[in-house]
Design an enzyme around this catalytic site. Structure first.
Site, PDB file in Angstrom:
ATOM      1  N   HIS B 138      78.479  22.305   8.700  1.00 22.40           N
ATOM      2  CA  HIS B 138      79.081  21.085   9.234  1.00 22.40           C
ATOM      3  C   HIS B 138      78.749  19.956   8.248  1.00 22.40           C
ATOM      4  O   HIS B 138      77.729  20.007   7.577  1.00 22.40           O
ATOM      5  CB  HIS B 138      78.432  20.824  10.595  1.00 22.40           C
ATOM      6  CG  HIS B 138      79.015  19.703  11.385  1.00 22.40           C
ATOM      7  ND1 HIS B 138      78.730  18.382  11.123  1.00 22.40           N
ATOM      8  CD2 HIS B 138      79.847  19.695  12.455  1.00 22.40           C
ATOM      9  CE1 HIS B 138      79.366  17.613  11.999  1.00 22.40           C
ATOM     10  NE2 HIS B 138      80.055  18.381  12.820  1.00 22.40           N
ATOM     11  N   ASP B 215      70.287  24.359  11.394  1.00 18.98           N
ATOM     12  CA  ASP B 215      71.118  23.518  12.254  1.00 18.98           C
ATOM     13  C   ASP B 215      71.558  24.403  13.422  1.00 18.98           C
ATOM     14  O   ASP B 215      72.415  25.268  13.266  1.00 18.98           O
ATOM     15  CB  ASP B 215      72.319  23.007  11.445  1.00 18.98           C
ATOM     16  CG  ASP B 215      73.399  22.388  12.319  1.00 18.98           C
ATOM     17  OD1 ASP B 215      73.244  22.368  13.554  1.00 18.98           O
ATOM     18  OD2 ASP B 215      74.412  21.941  11.755  1.00 18.98           O
ATOM     19  N   GLN B 218      75.193  24.581  17.378  1.00 16.04           N
ATOM     20  CA  GLN B 218      76.172  25.469  18.025  1.00 16.04           C
ATOM     21  C   GLN B 218      75.528  26.743  18.549  1.00 16.04           C
ATOM     22  O   GLN B 218      76.205  27.587  19.146  1.00 16.04           O
ATOM     23  CB  GLN B 218      77.285  25.829  17.042  1.00 16.04           C
ATOM     24  CG  GLN B 218      78.106  24.640  16.572  1.00 16.04           C
ATOM     25  CD  GLN B 218      78.902  23.987  17.688  1.00 16.04           C
ATOM     26  OE1 GLN B 218      79.201  24.601  18.711  1.00 16.04           O
ATOM     27  NE2 GLN B 218      79.245  22.729  17.507  1.00 16.04           N
ATOM     28  N   LYS B 241      75.720  19.199  23.794  1.00  9.81           N
ATOM     29  CA  LYS B 241      76.498  20.442  23.665  1.00  9.81           C
ATOM     30  C   LYS B 241      75.960  21.505  24.604  1.00  9.81           C
ATOM     31  O   LYS B 241      76.416  22.652  24.594  1.00  9.81           O
ATOM     32  CB  LYS B 241      76.443  20.943  22.222  1.00  9.81           C
ATOM     33  CG  LYS B 241      77.132  19.997  21.233  1.00  9.81           C
ATOM     34  CD  LYS B 241      77.280  20.638  19.880  1.00  9.81           C
ATOM     35  CE  LYS B 241      77.563  19.653  18.772  1.00  9.81           C
ATOM     36  NZ  LYS B 241      78.919  19.080  18.802  1.00  9.81           N
ATOM     37  N   CYS B 379      84.971  18.624  11.024  1.00  8.23           N
ATOM     38  CA  CYS B 379      83.860  18.134  10.195  1.00  8.23           C
ATOM     39  C   CYS B 379      83.305  19.255   9.332  1.00  8.23           C
ATOM     40  O   CYS B 379      82.097  19.355   9.103  1.00  8.23           O
ATOM     41  CB  CYS B 379      82.745  17.526  11.046  1.00  8.23           C
ATOM     42  SG  CYS B 379      83.299  16.205  12.095  1.00  8.23           S
TER      43      CYS B 379
END
Lengths: 159, 422
Positions: B138, B215, B218, B241, B379
């Site tokens: 991202h 990261d 997600q 999220k 993104c």
């Protein structure tokens, strides 16, 4: 204005068979327009003669709204003087972003794009070619919908 | 019509089997209508919805517990501090961190990554050093490292993916050399949904004594995370999220690394003492929590963690995988539709393109049916360039979605094609 009316026949037709699509060998004026939200990109080539738009063509990758708007714009401004074209750019922009309840009947066929007003995230798609024309005539090289601060206000830009 | 009925029945049976269907009723927003059509919310990778339990927690906090934390001696300040620190412990347990002080509240994943870039990167990365990223990142896990590289004269190396959207671990391994100083990787690709083999990739980095930031924005909503098992050095994710509020996330970091880092932001609460001659910084995690943090949001994050654990991350992963298979099978066979990144190891994300129709037109027409998908470059422009598309449409599912909603998406895609076939 219902959402359905956005994708009415005339817009789909211009998307499928865009008018004035292509490039010029030695344009007197050129600009590239970007809409980072969509990834839309259009290249506009213009031949100006004695202050009039003699020839104007576009090409690029874009959504149906942007392509139809480009196609209709090139047809609408061909033969117009720079001043007339700038006035039309302003009026088209007003039609999509003005909060006033004005009558835009004099814009003729371009009025089919008025429905985009209700889709703030798509207004940029319709305006991009017009910004690009302004940039080309003023030889600023390129245009982006992000430079128009007014456009950013109603848009939920979810980056 | 008959086919639809059959699918609805099989969906009802499936949700009973997995037992997850009942949790949908916890989300008030899922009952709204969009122009008289029931909302079909398939933009969960951008932001998920909030269950009543978390909404109640936020209301209770604001009505009965709010004050600033770590400061005053009065009743409310004590209460708010306890609740805030309790939320930190919930996050610690959720990811299996060794200590609660290894969990730093930030404003979200982007903030967490920037914290590591400033706190670790600017202290330890020098001219000529190399930072490894992947092609799947991202923008928030690319841009901070580019800013650092530019400032320091360091270089970015990029691990490639194959046509199915899978990271090529052998190619990644080849990028290491004596100048490699840092690795930043996504656990799950936001644009495609691919689950990266990060445990193996972390082990490879550690063989070269290079720390790794993951990261997890997600991944954390969909997979059980165990930071000690992964042995990652940093792990970042956001509350919004995963059924929590916006404005808060965490950075997990190994204690000795966090201690070695310089503070990211200066201000109140991150100090032990201040004079105009010298300031002594506070201990971790407070060294990295300057100013009044998003107290309510952090406490709401804790409530979201309680909620997800009550369902169980394994049960969530199983059910969402079932949704992914169901949706992939149907979308894959629609003529003119192509799934981008169709690999087996994915969370429930489907990125797709339709021949001759721009994703933004797809999004606008699906919205007309009440269906919310994300359209654009997500993104993640390098992935779009990798697959030679300007943008895609992305449907991302959560445990509160149903097979009936997938049927609506499939019907929606077909009707978009019909409009453009006129």
């Amino acid at each position: 204005m219902s959402l359905k009316s956005i994708y009415q026949e005339v817009i789909l037709d211009h998307n499928r068979k865009p008018r004035n699509y292509g490039s010029l060998d030695h344009p007197t004026h050129h600009a590239t327009g970007h809409n980072p939200l969509c990834g839309d990109r259009i290249d506009l080539d213009v031949n100006m003669l004695d202050g009039r738009i003699e020839e104007i063509v576009f090409q690029g990758e874009s959504c149906a709204i942007c392509k139809a708007s480009s196609s209709m714009m090139t047809s609408a401004v061909k033969g117009k003087s720079r001043q007339e074209a700038e006035a039309l750019i302003q009026e088209f922009r007003d039609m999509l972003v003005s909060r006033e309840n004005k009558d835009f009947d004099h814009l003729g066929r371009l009025k089919v794009l008025a429905g985009v007003r209700d889709l703030p995230t798509r207004v940029k798609c319709a305006i991009l070619p017009w910004h690009t024309l302004h940039a080309a005539m003023n030889s600023t090289g390129d245009a982006t919908t992000e430079a128009d601060g007014h456009l950013n206000k109603p848009v939920a830009n979810n980056y | 019509m008959k086919i639809v009925d059959t699918l609805v029945t099989s969906s009802a049976q499936q949700t009973t089997v997995s037992g997850i269907g009942r949790f949908r009723a916890d989300f008030p927003i899922l009952d709204i209508k969009v122009d008289d059509k029931p909302l079909v919310y398939l933009d969960n990778a951008a932001s998920s919805q909030m269950p009543q339990a978390v909404i109640n927690c936020l209301v209770r906090y604001q009505k009965t517990q709010h004050a600033n934390i770590h400061r005053a001696v009065h009743y409310l300040s004590n209460l708010a501090t306890q609740e805030y620190e309790a939320a930190r412990c919930k996050l610690q347990n959720f990811i299996g961190a060794h200590e609660d002080r290894e969990v730093i509240f930030t404003s979200g994943t982007t903030d967490s990554i920037n914290l590591v870039m400033h706190g670790y990167g600017r202290k330890f990365i020098q001219s000529g050093d190399e930072i490894i990223l992947s092609e799947l990142e991202h923008h928030s896990n690319i841009v901070p490292w580019q800013m650092l590289a530019e400032e320091r004269g360091a270089h970015i190396r990029v691990a490639p993916i194959n046509d199915a959207g899978e990271l090529l671990v052998e190619e990644y391994e080849k990028l290491f050399n004596s100048r490699t100083r840092f690795v930043a990787l996504s656990h799950v690709s936001n644009a495609l949904g691919s689950i990266n083999p990060i445990k193996r990739m972390i082990a490879i980095a550690h063989q070269h004594d290079v720390p790794v930031l993951i990261d997890g924005a997600q991944a954390a909503p969909h997979l059980k995370i165990d930071v000690q098992d992964l042995d990652c050095d940093f792990y970042a994710f956001s509350a919004h999220k995963m059924c929590g509020p916006t404005g808060v996330g965490i950075l997990y970091g190994k204690a000795h690394l966090l201690e070695s880092m310089q503070p990211f932001k200066g201000g109140g609460d991150m100090i032990v003492s201040v004079s105009f001659e010298k300031t002594t910084y506070n201990e971790i995690p407070y060294k990295f929590e300057a100013g009044t943090p998003p107290i309510a949001a952090a406490i709401g994050f804790g409530a979201a963690i309680d909620y997800l654990e009550q369902i169980g991350l394994d049960a969530i992963a199983d059910y969402e995988h079932e949704l992914l298979l169901y949706a992939s099978e149907q979308i894959r066979v629609i003529p003119g539709v192509k799934i981008i990144g169709d690999c087996p190891d994915k969370v429930a994300v489907i990125s797709f393109v339709i021949d001759g129709i721009h994703p933004h037109d797809v999004g606008t027409l699906l919205n007309q049916e009440g269906i919310a998908v994300r359209t654009g470059h997500h993104c993640a422009q390098p992935i779009m360039q990798r697959f030679n598309v300007a943008a895609t449409s992305r449907a991302s599912f959560s445990f509160y979605n149903t097979k009936k909603e997938i049927d609506a998406l499939v019907a929606g895609i077909r009707s978009v094609q019909k409009v453009f076939a006129q």
